[in-house]
Motif scaffolding. Structure first.
Motif, PDB file in Angstrom:
ATOM      1  N   ARG A  82     -15.271  42.158  13.071  1.00  0.00           N
ATOM      2  CA  ARG A  82     -15.087  41.529  14.100  1.00  0.00           C
ATOM      3  C   ARG A  82     -13.909  41.271  15.103  1.00  0.00           C
ATOM      4  O   ARG A  82     -13.646  40.597  16.387  1.00  0.00           O
ATOM      5  N   GLN A  96     -24.492  39.554  14.134  1.00  0.00           N
ATOM      6  CA  GLN A  96     -23.488  38.480  13.630  1.00  0.00           C
ATOM      7  C   GLN A  96     -22.525  38.654  13.952  1.00  0.00           C
ATOM      8  O   GLN A  96     -21.896  37.357  13.911  1.00  0.00           O
ATOM      9  N   ALA A 156     -20.995  35.464  15.451  1.00  0.00           N
ATOM     10  CA  ALA A 156     -20.158  34.678  15.828  1.00  0.00           C
ATOM     11  C   ALA A 156     -19.096  34.235  17.717  1.00  0.00           C
ATOM     12  O   ALA A 156     -18.339  33.896  17.461  1.00  0.00           O
ATOM     13  N   ARG A 182     -15.309  32.711  23.681  1.00  0.00           N
ATOM     14  CA  ARG A 182     -16.581  32.914  22.785  1.00  0.00           C
ATOM     15  C   ARG A 182     -16.975  32.442  23.371  1.00  0.00           C
ATOM     16  O   ARG A 182     -17.237  31.413  23.934  1.00  0.00           O
TER      17      ARG A 182
END
Length: 623
Positions: free
Chosen positions: A238, A263, A267, A393
């Motif tokens: 990640r 995933q 995230a 993000r």
């Protein structure tokens, strides 16, 4: 560096390359172009990213344009064989601008998509076909494609063709092309039967090999990160995916690629996957998203299997991560070749567990590479320095639930004949304001949309001796066809599908399956649901009406049969209708010699012809 014009490339084609920023030839292009442009057969060997596609695209287009031959339907003049759809698409994208400048046409032929557009393109006549062997063999067997007019044949990634087991098909396709045509074969290695193709199909071939010494040193950096367990590995992956530049993460299986992409997206790191289970449209859509600017809706991370290790060319991929170390060194080299292309810099990271250390050592030895082994964790400064500044993000869009509560509601109440439905709401594919009403058997009543597109109409299905309240035709005694919305359904005497007793409540008329005594119906609720008490009351009311109807039918059955038998049965049915206050169809008594519509049965007709009356009437008890 050498210019394309100095190598003999026609000026219109050199202008196309210059418009895209390509003015100087790479080593594989510099070595092969003088021979290929003059019509020699050439064997070119070079690593991924060395510029092989332009090396064969230029002579392919230049020689076809200079030949002056016109293309004919189903008979292409140029053929490029590639092992995968992705590679074929990339090759076509490189060849098409050059072909447009020369007035030539290009099409792709591969599986996984409808062959009809490919048939149409071949039927119109196309100059260059970029194809995968399997689909091209199918079209050839169907008479859609004829390779008898091919002047230039190119076989790209021949070693990968051998790995995939395509060499028998490739051999048959090459044998179908004229022996006098020019043939160009490009491959990273000459093992696994590729040398057999060279000996059989290339005549007086010139070999050119580009080794690692021709690639600038320090362009591609290899590193191995060792982690103690799976949780540490997931956190490290990640972190590696969180940078601002483009990066490709390779997994060993399709399911791992799909799961990892989901995933990462969850995230806050948008990612798309590229693997064999995707349709061609999905592959192209994901590749387009990876190529697009992140500020314009693109993504920075592509999670792929080895299907993307060949033929996927994306500029400015700064990092390749082997989430799962590949099994063989050739896969490692092709995966790694997605970065540091055309002289750019890039880093290749292999993430391995401690117990995989020996396997990675053997892998690098076969690949003739050296890389330091580093024991790291996700938050180490070594990893952060490699990743650089993290990208912002992006929270995934929340899933919006269906309005109106699309749940499944079921109920069974009471004991009655057949199946009843009562509900309010939108049904499957229907509009509001439509209901169904029926008699015993499979009867539906409600203020909701039925299964079909009907509005403001009542179309019921009855299972009892042709009973129904819709537009239908009675086929015979005990069988009924109800016509609803242009489709006809049929129910037999006394047959009831699903719950035999009680009434069914749905939150919109969908189709449910019986399970543990309950019928489940899926639909989006548009109105109020009927309470269980109301359903029980409705079922009880229907049972009383059904018993009343059967009593009337039994009474009519005891009436002496004669010419007035059918009339008495009709009067009884009429009385039953007036007593219940609802529309009910004519229900003849048992052994009446009449169908549900009141017409004589076959037995009654034959008996009357013989002068003995109806056989059913003569034998009330049956045979």
């Amino acid at each position: 560096m050498t210019s394309f014009l100095s190598l003999g490339v026609p000026e219109p084609l050199a202008a196309v390359l210059a418009a895209s920023g390509k003015t100087e030839a790479f080593p594989i292009q510099r070595d092969t172009l003088p021979d290929t442009l003059t019509g020699r057969d050439v064997l070119g060997r070079g690593r991924t990213g060395s510029g092989k596609t332009i090396a064969f695209a230029l002579p392919l287009v230049a020689r076809l344009a200079a030949s002056g031959t016109r293309s004919q339907p189903r008979r292409p003049r140029g053929l490029v064989l590639a092992p995968t759809r992705e590679l074929a698409t990339q090759i076509a994208a490189t060849v098409k601008p050059l072909a447009d400048a020369a007035g030539l046409t290009v099409t792709t032929v591969f599986g996984g998509v409808s062959q009809h557009p490919q048939e149409q393109a071949l039927g119109r006549g196309v100059d260059i076909v970029v194809a995968c062997p399997g689909r091209l063999e199918d079209l050839k067997a169907q008479g859609v494609a004829d390779l008898g007019a091919v002047e230039v044949t190119v076989l790209d990634e021949a070693d990968h063709m051998a790995d995939l087991g395509f060499l028998p098909g490739v051999t048959r396709l090459l044998a179908a092309t004229p022996a006098t045509g020019q043939r160009l074969l490009f491959s990273a290695t000459l093992d696994r039967g590729v040398d057999t193709l060279v000996r059989r199909f290339l005549h007086d071939a010139v070999s050119h090999s580009v080794d690692e010494a021709s690639v600038p040193q320090g362009v591609m950096t290899h590193r191995v990160f060792l982690v103690p367990d799976g949780d540490t590995k997931n956190a490290l992956v990640r972190h590696l995916a969180s940078g601002r530049g483009r990066r490709i993460l390779f997994t060993r299986t399709k399911h791992q690629a799909k799961r990892l992409a989901k995933q990462l997206t969850a995230a806050g790191i948008p990612a798309v996957d590229l693997q064999g289970n995707l349709s061609q449209n999905a592959r192209e859509r994901n590749l387009a998203a990876f190529n697009a600017d992140p500020d314009a809706g693109g993504v920075r991370v592509l999670v792929a299997t080895d299907v993307a290790a060949r033929g996927v060319h994306v500029d400015d991929v700064e990092l390749v991560v082997h989430v799962d170390p590949p099994v063989e060194h050739k896969a490692y080299l092709h995966r790694s070749g997605r970065t540091a292309r055309a002289g750019a810099e890039g880093t290749v990271v292999t993430v391995a567990l401690d117990e995989q250390r020996r396997d990675v050592v053997d892998l690098l030895r076969h690949a003739k590479l050296k890389a330091p082994f580093e024991s790291v964790a996700a938050g180490d400064e070594t990893v952060s320095a490699l990743v650089g500044q993290p990208a912002p993000r992006i929270e995934p869009a929340p899933v919006t639930p269906t309005a109106g509560g699309a749940g499944r509601a079921e109920a069974r109440a009471g004991g009655g004949a057949g199946r009843g439905r009562a509900g309010a709401g939108a049904g499957r594919g229907g509009s509001g304001g439509a209901g169904r009403a029926g008699a015993a058997g499979r009867g539906r009543a409600g203020a909701g949309a039925g299964r079909g597109d009907r509005a403001g109409s009542v179309a019921g299905r009855g299972d009892r001796a042709g009973a129904g309240n819709g537009d239908g035709r009675g086929r015979k005694a005990g069988e009924r066809t109800g016509v609803k919305g242009g489709q006809s359904t049929r129910a037999k005497v006394g047959q009831s599908t699903g719950a035999k007793d009680g009434a069914r409540t749905s939150d919109g008329s969908g189709v449910g399956a019986p399970a543990d005594g309950a019928r489940k119906t899926t639909g989006s609720t548009a109105g109020a649901r009927t309470s269980s008490g109301e359903r029980a009351g409705a079922a009880s009311s229907r049972r009383r009406r059904n018993r009343g109807g059967r009593q009337q039918a039994d009474a009519s059955a005891r009436t002496p049969r004669g010419e007035g038998g059918a009339q008495n049965a009709g009067q009884t049915a009429g009385a039953a209708q007036r007593g219940t206050g609802r529309t009910a169809p004519h229900t003849p008594a048992p052994q009446s010699g009449r169908t549900a519509s009141g017409k004589p049965t076959i037995g009654a007709t034959v008996g009357s012809l013989r002068g003995h009356g109806s056989r059913r009437a003569a034998r009330p008890g049956g045979r």
